[in-house]
Design an enzyme around this catalytic site. Structure first.
Site, mmCIF file in Angstrom:
data_model
loop_
_atom_site.group_PDB
_atom_site.id
_atom_site.type_symbol
_atom_site.label_atom_id
_atom_site.label_comp_id
_atom_site.label_asym_id
_atom_site.label_seq_id
_atom_site.Cartn_x
_atom_site.Cartn_y
_atom_site.Cartn_z
ATOM 1 C CB SER A 71 5.326 -19.057 8.813
ATOM 2 O OG SER A 71 6.503 -18.983 8.058
ATOM 3 C CG ASP A 118 10.343 -14.070 12.007
ATOM 4 O OD1 ASP A 118 11.171 -14.771 11.405
ATOM 5 O OD2 ASP A 118 9.112 -14.276 11.979
ATOM 6 C CG HIS A 166 9.176 -17.638 12.139
ATOM 7 N ND1 HIS A 166 8.512 -16.646 11.468
ATOM 8 C CD2 HIS A 166 8.916 -18.777 11.439
ATOM 9 C CE1 HIS A 166 7.876 -17.153 10.432
ATOM 10 N NE2 HIS A 166 8.092 -18.451 10.384
#
Lengths: 278, 278
Positions: free
Chosen positions: B148, B224, B257
């Site tokens: 991320s 996600d 995620h």
């Protein structure tokens, strides 16, 4: 049963679930990993019982079991370690080793614990029924493992129901709670002072009293702070030798009592369980 | 450098360390896994940069990297995501996506962040020197990965120093912060309004401006929640196609995620890095 969360992981589904338990009279949370599988297939179930202070979350996050469970096609179930809730009695001093997070996998008979602390019946009766109803579980192929207090739970439950659990193993288990400080607090606290009642919740005593399994696998870190005072694997070794139980006790140099230890040897335990499922 | 903790794990040592950073002017905590190795041997170093809200601890506990690092002989380093401490400025609203836990791997020029928020220099200069001095690290064989915001860090750092990092990969990276809300907050907040300065901290812009690596590996979960608004891997795909960079972008159905996603594909990334170390 209510779904708290599900996450795709290693091709399967890691779920966390909650239900109103009749045994404990509280909501109970547990986690289940279901590996990738053909629809309609029934998979073996590995029970993992956690140690003092833990919830389902510790092994779920740090246990490193999912990859191997996916490879071997094993369902992995992790219950909580005690009932929880506003009206659930705790240790008078809120100590970590009794009360909340420390149910010791017994059905308490002493007040004020008898009402909610029914972890033996919860783990061996109520939760298996819920798993059978809600997951693709082959309840004829169950096995059990655990860590520390949960190793104690796995050994005592496995020794009590040798037909039901096809494999029994433990990481750094409390093998003889009747003979160590943790047990000297928990056993009278939950079961009263009659030491005869303690023997059903003491793996070494169970074996001395005739309980049998074919084999046991135990890993124990040599750098474990609790080794000498609370764990005493040599007591299990002697009991197994005397009883003719095939114990594989592996003393692991450098390893402590943490999930760094458990996660290192998790693959070995899962493989050993899978082999015994045939 | 001070040792916070060490635990034996998968035959190696998982350590957590702390030092007074000159770059950030704060104490900084980081983790290092050193796999089992022959004394005197120098091992390749994989850098892992974490995402928003994380410290070194998230990947250290949940990343499931140690077994494969032990097999491949890789050192694994996980820095924190921002400076921390009483006098370190935070987001005015204490939001999760700016300030503490959200350093975005830049050297801030804007007040009140310029004093402590120097994560670019910390991760690329100061911490590597400390690692070289204190661990059996072969600094000629480094690679970098991240998740991320840390995927953004890994891509921008890898693209800026293609000779230094032999492999660059990411899990669900922010590929173009200049074009998404997280970046629209962080880049002006740390670097000011001159968008030309943002381009050095935007992987897609760096590639458009001529930065090159041979190959990139990116995994991205299709489930996600941040995919459409913040991550936009198609922007990286287009930039790589236009630039002739060999991007392997794997869209993973069902994955979100979380670390359940990262841990699933960690082995693949480590193997890919090891292959590129030769």
């Amino acid at each position: 049963m209510e779904t708290v969360s599900t996450n795709t992981a290693h091709g399967g589904v890691q779920g966390v679930y909650k239900h109103a338990s009749k045994e404990t009279g509280t909501d109970m949370t547990f986690s289940v990993f279901v590996p990738p599988h053909t629809q309609g297939a029934k998979l073996p179930v590995v029970w993992y019982l956690s140690g003092l202070t833990c919830t389902h979350a510790n092994v779920t996050e740090k246990g490193e079991f999912r990859k191997r469970c996916a490879e071997l096609g094993l369902i992995f179930v992790a219950p909580d370690t005690s009932p929880r809730g506003e009206d659930v009695a705790d240790d008078a001093d809120k100590a970590y080793d009794f009360g909340l997070g420390a149910g010791f996998y017994v059905d308490a008979t002493e007040e004020p614990f008898a009402k909610h602390y029914r972890m033996w019946s919860y783990v061996t009766e109520e939760l298996p029924k819920l798993i059978a109803e809600n997951f693709p579980a082959d309840m004829d192929r169950q096995s059990i493992m655990g860590h520390s207090m949960g190793g104690h739970g796995a050994l005592t439950i496995g020794l009590t129901f040798p037909e039901r659990y096809k494999a029994v193993s433990a990481f750094a288990p409390i093998v003889a709670p009747s003979q160590v400080p943790w047990g000297h607090k928990a056993l009278p606290g939950y079961l009263g002072d009659d030491k005869a009642k303690w023997r059903k919740h003491d793996a070494v005593a169970l074996i001395e009293d005739g309980a049998r399994v074919d084999a046991l696998l135990v890993d124990q870190g040599e750098a474990d702070n609790f080794l000498a005072e609370q764990l005493k694997p040599q007591l299990l070794e002697k009991a197994c030798t005397d009883a003719g139980i095939d114990l594989t006790l592996r003393m692991q140099p450098g390893y402590d009592h943490s999930y760094y230890f458990i996660s290192t040897f998790m693959d070995d335990h899962l493989s050993w369980h899978a082999k015994r499922f045939g």
